[in-house]
Design a protein around this motif. Structure first.
Motif, PDB file in Angstrom:
ATOM      1  N   PHE A  39      39.939  42.761  42.571  1.00 35.12           N
ATOM      2  CA  PHE A  39      40.225  43.697  41.172  1.00 35.12           C
ATOM      3  C   PHE A  39      41.746  43.682  41.001  1.00 35.12           C
ATOM      4  N   ASP A  40      42.254  43.643  40.103  1.00 35.32           N
ATOM      5  CA  ASP A  40      43.855  43.843  39.795  1.00 35.32           C
ATOM      6  C   ASP A  40      44.032  44.918  38.909  1.00 35.32           C
ATOM      7  N   ASP A  61      53.209  45.374  39.001  1.00 33.53           N
ATOM      8  CA  ASP A  61      53.258  43.990  39.180  1.00 33.53           C
ATOM      9  C   ASP A  61      53.734  43.741  40.793  1.00 33.53           C
ATOM     10  N   GLU A  62      54.460  44.455  41.271  1.00 34.71           N
ATOM     11  CA  GLU A  62      54.818  44.235  42.564  1.00 34.71           C
ATOM     12  C   GLU A  62      53.601  44.532  43.635  1.00 34.71           C
ATOM     13  N   ILE A  63      52.899  45.504  43.198  1.00 37.45           N
ATOM     14  CA  ILE A  63      51.777  45.824  44.061  1.00 37.45           C
ATOM     15  C   ILE A  63      50.806  44.754  44.010  1.00 37.45           C
ATOM     16  N   ILE A  64      50.548  44.025  42.624  1.00 39.68           N
ATOM     17  CA  ILE A  64      49.479  43.241  42.467  1.00 39.68           C
ATOM     18  C   ILE A  64      49.987  42.010  43.268  1.00 39.68           C
ATOM     19  N   PHE A  67      49.386  42.433  47.010  1.00 36.95           N
ATOM     20  CA  PHE A  67      48.146  42.308  47.052  1.00 36.95           C
ATOM     21  C   PHE A  67      47.648  40.676  47.178  1.00 36.95           C
ATOM     22  N   TYR A  68      48.025  40.138  46.315  1.00 32.35           N
ATOM     23  CA  TYR A  68      47.613  38.709  45.912  1.00 32.35           C
ATOM     24  C   TYR A  68      47.919  37.931  47.191  1.00 32.35           C
ATOM     25  N   LYS A  69      49.200  38.152  47.712  1.00 36.60           N
ATOM     26  CA  LYS A  69      49.720  37.329  48.821  1.00 36.60           C
ATOM     27  C   LYS A  69      48.960  37.524  50.258  1.00 36.60           C
ATOM     28  N   GLU A 101      40.890  34.085  42.535  1.00 34.60           N
ATOM     29  CA  GLU A 101      41.127  34.552  41.276  1.00 34.60           C
ATOM     30  C   GLU A 101      41.105  36.285  41.128  1.00 34.60           C
ATOM     31  N   SER A 102      41.629  36.799  40.195  1.00 35.73           N
ATOM     32  CA  SER A 102      41.718  38.137  39.981  1.00 35.73           C
ATOM     33  C   SER A 102      40.889  38.636  38.771  1.00 35.73           C
ATOM     34  N   GLY A 103      40.175  39.651  39.146  1.00 39.24           N
ATOM     35  CA  GLY A 103      39.032  40.074  37.970  1.00 39.24           C
ATOM     36  C   GLY A 103      37.863  40.488  38.712  1.00 39.24           C
ATOM     37  N   ASN A 104      37.015  40.760  37.856  1.00 41.85           N
ATOM     38  CA  ASN A 104      35.698  41.387  38.197  1.00 41.85           C
ATOM     39  C   ASN A 104      34.765  40.210  39.127  1.00 41.85           C
ATOM     40  N   PRO A 105      34.601  40.443  40.239  1.00 46.90           N
ATOM     41  CA  PRO A 105      33.802  39.497  41.259  1.00 46.90           C
ATOM     42  C   PRO A 105      32.672  38.821  40.502  1.00 46.90           C
ATOM     43  N   GLU A 106      31.964  39.340  39.853  1.00 44.85           N
ATOM     44  CA  GLU A 106      30.718  38.667  39.305  1.00 44.85           C
ATOM     45  C   GLU A 106      31.065  37.737  38.079  1.00 44.85           C
ATOM     46  N   VAL A 107      32.164  38.404  37.376  1.00 43.65           N
ATOM     47  CA  VAL A 107      32.517  37.275  36.220  1.00 43.65           C
ATOM     48  C   VAL A 107      33.215  36.099  36.900  1.00 43.65           C
TER      49      VAL A 107
END
Length: 290
Positions: A39-40, A61-64, A67-69, A101-107
């Motif tokens: 989730f982002d 944006d910095e947090i995301i 988190f992504y890294k 990917e970022s977003g809803n896991p199910e989707v």
């Protein structure tokens, strides 16, 4: 089989589901794709001044990005660990790639399925809380919304064998097609198939007649010595299911998922979906190949 998609969330389920996928990939030569979705969604802060909202976006944006890294590093470390385990047992190489990917896991999982067209999906049947990627509700919805076979692995310390498959039949017209699909996916393991129907009455002439038809079906003759048929009236007895699985050393429970309710008519009244998960045995949802 060419491709196995393995959604992961780095919970305690991740290791066992990846190792399960690896043993299938080694035997079949399939590629493994490790997939993670996070989730982002973050709250934006407003400092009350004209620059406050912009500052909030910059911080988010910095947090995301950070988190992504972190997640990307974990995903590649997981792939490296799997490759390392192959080297230790001197097994043939398996191509392991990563996708995030970022977003809803199910989707995002469903999107990845559409994008990658895997032959098999292997995921944990639990995970990091109710909102976790592998939360049971997510796994069930993936099963309900894909035509691709899904194996859901419960949390356990020992890697489950792939040996004896209990096929829970409700005498669906597509039973033979589904068994053929299971056989194709697990061909390197020469699995034994245990047809099991939980009847609502004893005796049940109609169920017995249906089981006899399956037993005489010519398409199943190729399984000679690797197939058996079992009819039980213990549909309300939760212990019967556990005992059957234990006595026959069942290592995988397979069934046809229904569109609206994947467990509709699978177990009657006294046997629930939770009972199935509590068997601590991997479950496999398979639809017929059209």
């Amino acid at each position: 089989m060419k491709r196995i998609l393995v959604p992961v969330d780095f919970s305690t389920h991740t290791n066992i589901s990846c190792r399960y996928a690896l043993q299938i990939a080694v035997a079949s030569g399939a590629e493994i794709i490790l997939f993670h979705s996070f989730f982002d969604q973050f709250y934006y802060s407003d400092g009350g001044m004209s620059t406050g909202f912009e500052s909030g976006i910059l911080m988010t944006d910095e947090i995301i990005l950070d988190f992504y890294k972190q997640k990307e590093k974990k995903l590649h470390e997981l792939a490296a660990a799997l490759n390392s385990s192959l080297s230790e047992v001197k097994s043939a190489g398996v191509n392991i790639s990563c996708l995030m990917e970022s977003g809803n896991p199910e989707v995002q999982i469903l999107s990845a399925i559409g994008q990658l067209s895997p032959d098999l999906i292997i995921m944990g049947s639990g995970g990091m809380g109710k909102k976790g990627l592998m939360a049971g509700s997510v796994a069930r919805r993936i099963i309900d919304h894909t035509e691709i076979p899904v194996i859901a692995i419960p949390e356990q310390g020992k890697l489950p064998e792939i040996k004896n498959v209990a096929y829970m039949t409700t005498f669906d017209p597509d039973d033979i097609k589904v068994i053929a699909n299971i056989e194709a996916l697990l061909a390197p393991f020469s699995v034994k198939i245990f047809f099991l129907h939980l009847s609502q009455s004893d005796p049940d002439p109609e169920a017995q007649q249906n089981m006899d038809r399956l037993r005489e079906n010519q398409a199943l003759k190729t399984f000679e010595g690797r197939i058996s048929f079992h009819l039980s009236a213990y549909y309300r007895d939760k212990e019967y299911l556990q005992n059957f699985m234990s006595e026959n050393q069942i290592s995988l429970i397979a069934f046809i998922p229904h569109k609206r309710n994947i467990f509709k008519n699978l177990f009657y009244q006294g046997i629930t979906r939770e009972d199935l998960f509590q068997t601590s045995i991997p479950i496999m949802a398979v639809r017929p190949v059209q």
